[in-house]
Design a protein around this motif. Structure first.
Motif, PDB file in Angstrom:
ATOM      1  N   ALA A   1       0.837  -1.206   0.000  1.00 62.97           N
ATOM      2  CA  ALA A   1       0.000   0.000   0.000  1.00 62.97           C
ATOM      3  C   ALA A   1       0.866   1.248   0.000  1.00 62.97           C
ATOM      4  CB  ALA A   1      -0.929  -0.012   1.207  1.00 62.97           C
ATOM      5  N   ASP A   2       1.942   1.225   0.780  1.00 60.20           N
ATOM      6  CA  ASP A   2       2.841   2.373   0.811  1.00 60.20           C
ATOM      7  C   ASP A   2       3.512   2.589  -0.545  1.00 60.20           C
ATOM      8  OD1 ASP A   2       2.250   2.880   3.422  1.00 60.20           O
ATOM      9  OD2 ASP A   2       3.987   1.826   4.237  1.00 60.20           O
ATOM     10  N   LEU A   3       3.915   1.500  -1.199  1.00 60.14           N
ATOM     11  CA  LEU A   3       4.540   1.620  -2.509  1.00 60.14           C
ATOM     12  C   LEU A   3       3.572   2.186  -3.543  1.00 60.14           C
ATOM     13  CD1 LEU A   3       6.616  -1.684  -2.693  1.00 60.14           C
ATOM     14  CD2 LEU A   3       7.493   0.648  -2.463  1.00 60.14           C
ATOM     15  N   ARG A   4       2.321   1.783  -3.459  1.00 59.98           N
ATOM     16  CA  ARG A   4       1.324   2.319  -4.383  1.00 59.98           C
ATOM     17  C   ARG A   4       1.157   3.813  -4.180  1.00 59.98           C
ATOM     18  NH1 ARG A   4      -1.440  -2.679  -3.542  1.00 59.98           N
ATOM     19  NH2 ARG A   4      -2.605  -1.758  -1.802  1.00 59.98           N
ATOM     20  N   ILE A   5       1.167   4.243  -2.917  1.00 55.42           N
ATOM     21  CA  ILE A   5       1.037   5.673  -2.619  1.00 55.42           C
ATOM     22  C   ILE A   5       2.176   6.446  -3.271  1.00 55.42           C
ATOM     23  CG2 ILE A   5       1.213   7.383  -0.774  1.00 55.42           C
ATOM     24  CD1 ILE A   5      -0.250   5.374   1.037  1.00 55.42           C
ATOM     25  N   ALA A   6       3.399   5.957  -3.109  1.00 64.04           N
ATOM     26  CA  ALA A   6       4.560   6.649  -3.666  1.00 64.04           C
ATOM     27  C   ALA A   6       4.549   6.603  -5.191  1.00 64.04           C
ATOM     28  CB  ALA A   6       5.842   6.025  -3.125  1.00 64.04           C
ATOM     29  N   ARG A   7       4.155   5.470  -5.769  1.00 64.31           N
ATOM     30  CA  ARG A   7       4.179   5.311  -7.225  1.00 64.31           C
ATOM     31  C   ARG A   7       3.169   6.224  -7.910  1.00 64.31           C
ATOM     32  NH1 ARG A   7       1.184   1.937 -10.170  1.00 64.31           N
ATOM     33  NH2 ARG A   7       0.560   0.765  -8.320  1.00 64.31           N
ATOM     34  N   GLN A   8       2.080   6.537  -7.249  1.00 59.73           N
ATOM     35  CA  GLN A   8       1.038   7.362  -7.851  1.00 59.73           C
ATOM     36  C   GLN A   8       1.378   8.849  -7.864  1.00 59.73           C
ATOM     37  OE1 GLN A   8      -2.367   6.269  -5.521  1.00 59.73           O
ATOM     38  NE2 GLN A   8      -2.551   4.243  -6.443  1.00 59.73           N
ATOM     39  N   ASP A   9       2.438   9.235  -7.172  1.00 61.10           N
ATOM     40  CA  ASP A   9       2.844  10.645  -7.103  1.00 61.10           C
ATOM     41  C   ASP A   9       3.754  10.946  -8.293  1.00 61.10           C
ATOM     42  OD1 ASP A   9       4.031  13.110  -6.538  1.00 61.10           O
ATOM     43  OD2 ASP A   9       3.893  12.782  -4.372  1.00 61.10           O
ATOM     44  N   ARG A  10       3.246  11.700  -9.266  1.00 60.26           N
ATOM     45  CA  ARG A  10       3.994  11.962 -10.494  1.00 60.26           C
ATOM     46  C   ARG A  10       5.288  12.722 -10.219  1.00 60.26           C
ATOM     47  NH1 ARG A  10       4.187  16.288 -13.775  1.00 60.26           N
ATOM     48  NH2 ARG A  10       2.525  17.332 -12.626  1.00 60.26           N
TER      49      ARG A  10
ATOM     50  N   MET B   1      14.136  18.399  -1.421  1.00 58.72           N
ATOM     51  CA  MET B   1      12.921  18.232  -2.216  1.00 58.72           C
ATOM     52  C   MET B   1      12.200  16.930  -1.861  1.00 58.72           C
ATOM     53  SD  MET B   1      13.957  19.771  -5.968  1.00 58.72           S
ATOM     54  CE  MET B   1      12.269  19.669  -6.591  1.00 58.72           C
ATOM     55  N   LEU B   2      12.931  15.942  -1.348  1.00 65.64           N
ATOM     56  CA  LEU B   2      12.276  14.731  -0.847  1.00 65.64           C
ATOM     57  C   LEU B   2      11.300  15.087   0.263  1.00 65.64           C
ATOM     58  CD1 LEU B   2      11.853  11.679  -0.353  1.00 65.64           C
ATOM     59  CD2 LEU B   2      13.936  11.735   1.055  1.00 65.64           C
ATOM     60  N   SER B   3      11.744  15.877   1.233  1.00 63.91           N
ATOM     61  CA  SER B   3      10.848  16.291   2.316  1.00 63.91           C
ATOM     62  C   SER B   3       9.694  17.133   1.787  1.00 63.91           C
ATOM     63  CB  SER B   3      11.626  17.092   3.370  1.00 63.91           C
ATOM     64  OG  SER B   3      12.449  16.246   4.137  1.00 63.91           O
ATOM     65  N   ASP B   4       9.965  17.970   0.807  1.00 64.75           N
ATOM     66  CA  ASP B   4       8.887  18.758   0.210  1.00 64.75           C
ATOM     67  C   ASP B   4       7.865  17.855  -0.466  1.00 64.75           C
ATOM     68  OD1 ASP B   4      10.153  21.054   1.041  1.00 64.75           O
ATOM     69  OD2 ASP B   4      11.158  21.395  -0.872  1.00 64.75           O
ATOM     70  N   ALA B   5       8.339  16.797  -1.120  1.00 64.51           N
ATOM     71  CA  ALA B   5       7.423  15.861  -1.782  1.00 64.51           C
ATOM     72  C   ALA B   5       6.529  15.171  -0.768  1.00 64.51           C
ATOM     73  CB  ALA B   5       8.214  14.819  -2.582  1.00 64.51           C
ATOM     74  N   VAL B   6       7.109  14.789   0.370  1.00 67.12           N
ATOM     75  CA  VAL B   6       6.316  14.153   1.422  1.00 67.12           C
ATOM     76  C   VAL B   6       5.249  15.106   1.935  1.00 67.12           C
ATOM     77  CG1 VAL B   6       6.386  13.194   3.756  1.00 67.12           C
ATOM     78  CG2 VAL B   6       8.168  12.590   2.103  1.00 67.12           C
ATOM     79  N   ASN B   7       5.650  16.347   2.203  1.00 67.10           N
ATOM     80  CA  ASN B   7       4.692  17.313   2.734  1.00 67.10           C
ATOM     81  C   ASN B   7       3.638  17.684   1.704  1.00 67.10           C
ATOM     82  OD1 ASN B   7       5.449  18.564   5.602  1.00 67.10           O
ATOM     83  ND2 ASN B   7       7.327  17.903   4.585  1.00 67.10           N
ATOM     84  N   ALA B   8       4.016  17.741   0.424  1.00 66.74           N
ATOM     85  CA  ALA B   8       3.032  18.017  -0.613  1.00 66.74           C
ATOM     86  C   ALA B   8       2.027  16.882  -0.710  1.00 66.74           C
ATOM     87  CB  ALA B   8       3.737  18.216  -1.957  1.00 66.74           C
ATOM     88  N   ALA B   9       2.497  15.648  -0.606  1.00 62.14           N
ATOM     89  CA  ALA B   9       1.593  14.500  -0.659  1.00 62.14           C
ATOM     90  C   ALA B   9       0.661  14.486   0.546  1.00 62.14           C
ATOM     91  CB  ALA B   9       2.397  13.207  -0.723  1.00 62.14           C
ATOM     92  N   ASN B  10       1.199  14.823   1.697  1.00 64.38           N
ATOM     93  CA  ASN B  10       0.374  14.849   2.901  1.00 64.38           C
ATOM     94  C   ASN B  10      -0.711  15.919   2.828  1.00 64.38           C
ATOM     95  OD1 ASN B  10       1.787  12.795   4.110  1.00 64.38           O
ATOM     96  ND2 ASN B  10       3.206  14.158   5.180  1.00 64.38           N
ATOM     97  N   ALA B  11      -0.421  16.992   2.072  1.00 64.05           N
ATOM     98  CA  ALA B  11      -1.386  18.074   1.926  1.00 64.05           C
ATOM     99  C   ALA B  11      -2.304  17.847   0.735  1.00 64.05           C
ATOM    100  CB  ALA B  11      -0.660  19.412   1.764  1.00 64.05           C
ATOM    101  N   GLY B  12      -2.430  16.603   0.313  1.00 57.96           N
ATOM    102  CA  GLY B  12      -3.322  16.280  -0.783  1.00 57.96           C
ATOM    103  C   GLY B  12      -2.791  16.688  -2.128  1.00 57.96           C
ATOM    104  N   GLY B  13      -1.450  16.773  -2.235  1.00 59.91           N
ATOM    105  CA  GLY B  13      -0.835  17.106  -3.516  1.00 59.91           C
ATOM    106  C   GLY B  13      -0.693  18.589  -3.745  1.00 59.91           C
TER     107      GLY B  13
ATOM    108  N   ALA C   1       6.992   5.619   3.791  1.00 61.58           N
ATOM    109  CA  ALA C   1       6.844   5.019   2.458  1.00 61.58           C
ATOM    110  C   ALA C   1       7.740   5.721   1.453  1.00 61.58           C
ATOM    111  CB  ALA C   1       5.387   5.087   2.010  1.00 61.58           C
ATOM    112  N   TYR C   2       7.721   7.045   1.452  1.00 65.71           N
ATOM    113  CA  TYR C   2       8.530   7.796   0.500  1.00 65.71           C
ATOM    114  C   TYR C   2      10.020   7.608   0.774  1.00 65.71           C
ATOM    115  CZ  TYR C   2       4.700  10.349  -1.735  1.00 65.71           C
ATOM    116  OH  TYR C   2       3.592  10.690  -2.480  1.00 65.71           O
ATOM    117  N   THR C   3      10.413   7.667   2.036  1.00 66.59           N
ATOM    118  CA  THR C   3      11.825   7.547   2.364  1.00 66.59           C
ATOM    119  C   THR C   3      12.345   6.146   2.061  1.00 66.59           C
ATOM    120  OG1 THR C   3      11.514   9.174   4.128  1.00 66.59           O
ATOM    121  CG2 THR C   3      13.552   7.909   4.160  1.00 66.59           C
TER     122      THR C   3
END
Length: 482
Positions: A243-252, A370-382, A406-408
């Motif tokens: 499930a975590d991998l799917r979450i990360a894979r869906q983030d363009r 930018m990794l941390s930014d990606a995590v925070n952007a995903a947490n904020a619904g993109g 999951a992202y890390t």
């Protein structure tokens, strides 16, 4: 008439000022330094195997180049599987215990794996020696991953804003550079004798530094989360690795960032693996390995604050693209110096290597930030802009569940892959050129074809790989300049 006893009319109340978002927490320098000290040991583990292990296999243990490359590549298959598992496990531990330090404690044992990897029994040479080194590399990588995944996830857990995350990574980069520089200079110098005993002594000394670094980092992580707050993963987040991998894979944007980082890591680790061969066989002076590593990593110690200040003006995306372009250009610029050799060639190579070191600092700082930014952007619904506007990761708590582990996990698996693919590609170039391995540190005369493969693998190949990294990075639209 006006009633003298009437109360005077009161002015209507002023409209209430709109509530402003609370200021983002800010950690002190001491707290950030303690946290960043963990990167010293990480820098040692990343540098020493990447810089010396391929050369140790081919020119000390007599392992053929093709076999040596496989001995470094195949253990990474374990990493690709294990890192995402550790990311999910780290999230589960954070939910239960309110921190990620439990898994990090295994990092205290990483020094033992370092020492054992370079302490090969005297009767082992060739393929059996490769099996010994590869086995301990697997153990070391597992211990490293168990420390690295929760350690790198920590900035994504903090309740801080966009620029404060960059500041946290600036401190981490400064200490990581110290680890890279110390190991990059000390390891070749300590192993300059070329014998097995020299490599063992080198590994034992650096193992002590790695253990101390991990111990300090445990204290630093506690202090950093106490100062800036800790956002535990939401119970609604995925509980399975798939499930975590799917979450990360869906983030363009995350996909583009990860693909770019894969080719970036492959390029930089190819550079490290190739350097001892270049100094030995093209410059005919193995002592230049320590010198060039010092010139490569020395400027990076001071470039971090400048990159950080510049990112406030141009954004992290542009900074990363500029760093990638500079590194690719520098790789091609190494050709004249290597062809000239001698004093002029050494001086020209030294200047280029210093410029590449400055670019390397930007590659690391911007990618991890930018990794941390990606995590925070995903947490904020993109919505990355929503996180910027809030000025604090409190917006993330209201917007969605944490996906940091999951992202890390995916990120560190990508990093581990790059550390293996880079040396493997260089070993493949050597094998195609007919490079001849040796034992006991005795240099073997190489054919012209082998020397050409050695040179092109150090210059043209990394430039091409970094160009691919730049192409992927341009597809990332995550960054916005606030």
């Amino acid at each position: 008439m006006t009633d003298p006893h009437a109360r005077p009319e009161q002015a209507p109340p002023l409209p209430a000022r709109p509530e402003q978002a609370p200021p983002s927490p800010r950690a002190g320098r001491r707290t950030l330094t303690l946290y960043a000290t963990g990167s010293v040991g990480m820098g040692v583990w990343v540098t020493v195997p990447g810089l010396l292990l391929l050369y140790f296999l081919t020119d000390v243990l007599g392992v053929p180049a093709a076999v040596a490359g496989l001995a470094l590549l195949l253990p990474k298959v374990v990493d690709i599987v294990v890192h995402p598992l550790l990311g999910s496990r780290s999230d589960r531990q954070a939910r239960v215990h309110g921190h990620r330090r439990r898994m990090m404690r295994t990092g205290l044992l990483l020094g033992l794996a370092m020492a054992a990897m370079f302490t090969v029994p005297g009767q082992l040479t060739g393929a059996p020696a490769a099996l010994w080194v590869g086995g301990w590399l697997i153990i070391g990588n597992l211990l490293f991953a168990a420390f690295q995944v929760p350690y790198l996830t920590t900035p994504s857990d903090l309740l801080v804003g966009y620029h404060e995350r960059t500041r946290v990574f600036m401190f981490r980069m400064a200490l990581l550079t110290i680890g890279l520089l110390g190991a990059g200079v000390a390891a070749p110098a300590l192993a300059a004798g070329g014998g097995r005993g020299d490599y063992t002594r080198m590994a034992l000394l650096l193992a002590g530094a790695m253990t101390a670094s991990a111990a300090v980092a445990l204290r630093g992580v506690r202090g950093l989360t106490d100062a800036c707050g800790f956002r535990p993963p939401d119970p609604r987040a995925g509980h399975s690795t798939l499930a975590d991998l799917r979450i990360a894979r869906q983030d363009r944007n995350f996909r583009a960032l990860v693909a770019s980082y894969l080719f970036t890591g492959t390029t930089t680790h190819l550079f490290l693996a190739a350097l001892p061969y270049v100094t030995q066989y093209l410059f005919h002076n193995a002592k230049l390995t320590a010198l060039f590593m010092g010139l490569f990593l020395g400027p990076a110690m001071f470039a971090g604050p400048a990159w950080t200040a510049w990112s406030r003006r141009i954004g992290k995306q542009r900074g990363l693209l500029l760093s990638q372009a500079a590194f690719a250009t520098g790789s091609l610029a190494l050709l004249p110096g290597a062809l000239l050799a001698g004093g002029v060639g050494t001086a020209l190579t030294a200047v280029v290597v210093m410029a590449m070191g400055i670019a390397f600092s930007g590659l690391q700082l911007f990618a991890f930030s930018m990794l941390s930014d990606a995590v925070n952007a995903a947490n904020a619904g993109g919505s990355f802009d929503a996180v910027n506007a809030a000025g604090s990761s409190d917006a993330v708590n209201a917007a969605g569940s944490s996906k940091a582990g999951a992202y890390t996990g995916v990120w560190t698996a990508t990093e581990a892959t790059g550390t293996a693919v880079g040396p493997y590609l260089y070993s493949a170039a050597l094998a195609l050129g007919g490079f001849v391995s040796s034992t006991g540190g005795h240099t073997t005369a190489q054919s012209g074809t082998a020397l050409n493969a050695l040179l092109l693998g150090f210059t043209v190949l990394p430039a091409a790989l970094m160009a691919v990294a730049l192409w992927f990075q341009r597809r990332c639209t995550l960054d916005r300049t606030p």
